[in-house]
Design a protein around this motif. Structure first.
Motif, mmCIF file in Angstrom:
data_model
loop_
_atom_site.group_PDB
_atom_site.id
_atom_site.type_symbol
_atom_site.label_atom_id
_atom_site.label_comp_id
_atom_site.label_asym_id
_atom_site.label_seq_id
_atom_site.Cartn_x
_atom_site.Cartn_y
_atom_site.Cartn_z
ATOM 1 N N LEU A 140 0.835 -1.205 0.000
ATOM 2 C CA LEU A 140 0.000 0.000 0.000
ATOM 3 C C LEU A 140 0.864 1.248 0.000
ATOM 4 O O LEU A 140 0.578 2.212 -0.715
ATOM 5 N N TRP A 141 1.915 1.239 0.806
ATOM 6 C CA TRP A 141 2.822 2.390 0.876
ATOM 7 C C TRP A 141 3.441 2.670 -0.495
ATOM 8 O O TRP A 141 3.511 3.813 -0.933
ATOM 9 N N GLU A 142 3.877 1.636 -1.175
ATOM 10 C CA GLU A 142 4.528 1.815 -2.472
ATOM 11 C C GLU A 142 3.549 2.291 -3.544
ATOM 12 O O GLU A 142 3.960 2.913 -4.520
ATOM 13 N N LEU A 143 2.273 2.033 -3.347
ATOM 14 C CA LEU A 143 1.270 2.455 -4.331
ATOM 15 C C LEU A 143 0.658 3.816 -4.003
ATOM 16 O O LEU A 143 -0.225 4.284 -4.708
ATOM 17 N N ARG A 144 1.135 4.478 -2.966
ATOM 18 C CA ARG A 144 0.495 5.708 -2.493
ATOM 19 C C ARG A 144 0.526 6.843 -3.505
ATOM 20 O O ARG A 144 -0.352 7.695 -3.492
ATOM 21 N N ASN A 145 1.517 6.883 -4.390
ATOM 22 C CA ASN A 145 1.640 8.014 -5.316
ATOM 23 C C ASN A 145 1.347 7.677 -6.772
ATOM 24 O O ASN A 145 0.737 8.473 -7.466
ATOM 25 N N VAL A 146 1.812 6.526 -7.213
ATOM 26 C CA VAL A 146 1.657 6.168 -8.623
ATOM 27 C C VAL A 146 1.394 4.671 -8.766
ATOM 28 O O VAL A 146 1.828 3.883 -7.922
ATOM 29 N N PRO A 147 0.701 4.277 -9.836
ATOM 30 C CA PRO A 147 0.530 2.847 -10.096
ATOM 31 C C PRO A 147 1.888 2.174 -10.318
ATOM 32 O O PRO A 147 2.836 2.818 -10.783
ATOM 33 N N GLN A 148 1.957 0.911 -9.977
ATOM 34 C CA GLN A 148 3.195 0.147 -10.130
ATOM 35 C C GLN A 148 2.878 -1.192 -10.798
ATOM 36 O O GLN A 148 1.858 -1.813 -10.482
ATOM 37 N N SER A 149 3.783 -1.632 -11.654
ATOM 38 C CA SER A 149 3.652 -2.967 -12.221
ATOM 39 C C SER A 149 4.074 -3.994 -11.166
ATOM 40 O O SER A 149 4.646 -3.645 -10.132
ATOM 41 N N PHE A 150 3.806 -5.248 -11.436
ATOM 42 C CA PHE A 150 4.206 -6.317 -10.519
ATOM 43 C C PHE A 150 5.712 -6.268 -10.287
ATOM 44 O O PHE A 150 6.172 -6.328 -9.145
ATOM 45 N N ARG A 151 6.481 -6.148 -11.346
ATOM 46 C CA ARG A 151 7.950 -6.126 -11.214
ATOM 47 C C ARG A 151 8.432 -4.911 -10.429
ATOM 48 O O ARG A 151 9.365 -5.001 -9.625
ATOM 49 N N GLU A 152 7.808 -3.764 -10.656
ATOM 50 C CA GLU A 152 8.177 -2.565 -9.903
ATOM 51 C C GLU A 152 7.876 -2.747 -8.415
ATOM 52 O O GLU A 152 8.697 -2.402 -7.556
ATOM 53 N N LEU A 153 6.706 -3.305 -8.125
ATOM 54 C CA LEU A 153 6.352 -3.562 -6.732
ATOM 55 C C LEU A 153 7.340 -4.534 -6.088
ATOM 56 O O LEU A 153 7.776 -4.326 -4.957
ATOM 57 N N GLN A 154 7.663 -5.568 -6.817
ATOM 58 C CA GLN A 154 8.591 -6.561 -6.272
ATOM 59 C C GLN A 154 9.948 -5.918 -5.958
ATOM 60 O O GLN A 154 10.517 -6.142 -4.899
ATOM 61 N N ALA A 155 10.442 -5.088 -6.851
ATOM 62 C CA ALA A 155 11.721 -4.411 -6.622
ATOM 63 C C ALA A 155 11.625 -3.450 -5.440
ATOM 64 O O ALA A 155 12.540 -3.378 -4.610
ATOM 65 N N ARG A 156 10.533 -2.714 -5.333
ATOM 66 C CA ARG A 156 10.362 -1.752 -4.246
ATOM 67 C C ARG A 156 10.125 -2.429 -2.903
ATOM 68 O O ARG A 156 10.347 -1.830 -1.864
ATOM 69 N N CYS A 157 9.660 -3.664 -2.945
ATOM 70 C CA CYS A 157 9.404 -4.420 -1.708
ATOM 71 C C CYS A 157 10.585 -5.333 -1.385
ATOM 72 O O CYS A 157 10.405 -6.463 -0.900
ATOM 73 N N ASP A 158 11.764 -4.849 -1.658
ATOM 74 C CA ASP A 158 13.003 -5.566 -1.323
ATOM 75 C C ASP A 158 13.054 -6.981 -1.880
ATOM 76 O O ASP A 158 13.484 -7.916 -1.203
ATOM 77 N N GLY A 159 12.586 -7.135 -3.108
ATOM 78 C CA GLY A 159 12.680 -8.428 -3.770
ATOM 79 C C GLY A 159 11.786 -9.497 -3.162
ATOM 80 O O GLY A 159 12.136 -10.678 -3.183
ATOM 81 N N MET A 160 10.638 -9.115 -2.625
ATOM 82 C CA MET A 160 9.686 -10.077 -2.069
ATOM 83 C C MET A 160 9.456 -11.191 -3.090
ATOM 84 O O MET A 160 9.380 -10.928 -4.286
ATOM 85 N N SER A 161 9.345 -12.394 -2.621
ATOM 86 C CA SER A 161 9.180 -13.508 -3.553
ATOM 87 C C SER A 161 7.887 -13.323 -4.350
ATOM 88 O O SER A 161 6.901 -12.780 -3.834
#
Length: 79
Positions: free
Chosen positions: A4-25
């Motif tokens: 939710l925090w990572e999506l607060r400003n702009v939409p993110q793709s799955f890969r972008e979210l994964q990278a921003r979430c410290d490489g979550m599996s």
């Protein structure tokens, strides 16, 4: 909360979210996304995942906590 925090400003793709979430599996991220979609906090759009109106409302509700944490961190640095 991290998603939710990572999506607060702009939409993110799955890969972008994964990278921003410290490489979550991918399996954990998929599970969390599914849960957040079921709770209607996020939605999939052509731009990626983004907060819904309910998700934005939740982030607005949590904003005072973020502000408190930032001021606490600043006060802690001064000691």
């Amino acid at each position: 909360m991290r998603i939710l925090w990572e999506l607060r400003n702009v939409p993110q793709s799955f890969r972008e979210l994964q990278a921003r979430c410290d490489g979550m599996s991918p399996s954990v991220l998929n599970t969390r996304i599914k849960q957040l979609k079921e709770a209607q906090l996020i939605a999939k759009t052509t731009d990626g995942y983004q907060l819904t109106d309910i998700g934005l409302s939740l982030m607005d509700t949590l904003d005072p906590l973020r502000e408190w944490a930032a001021s606490w961190e600043e006060a802690f640095k001064l000691e």
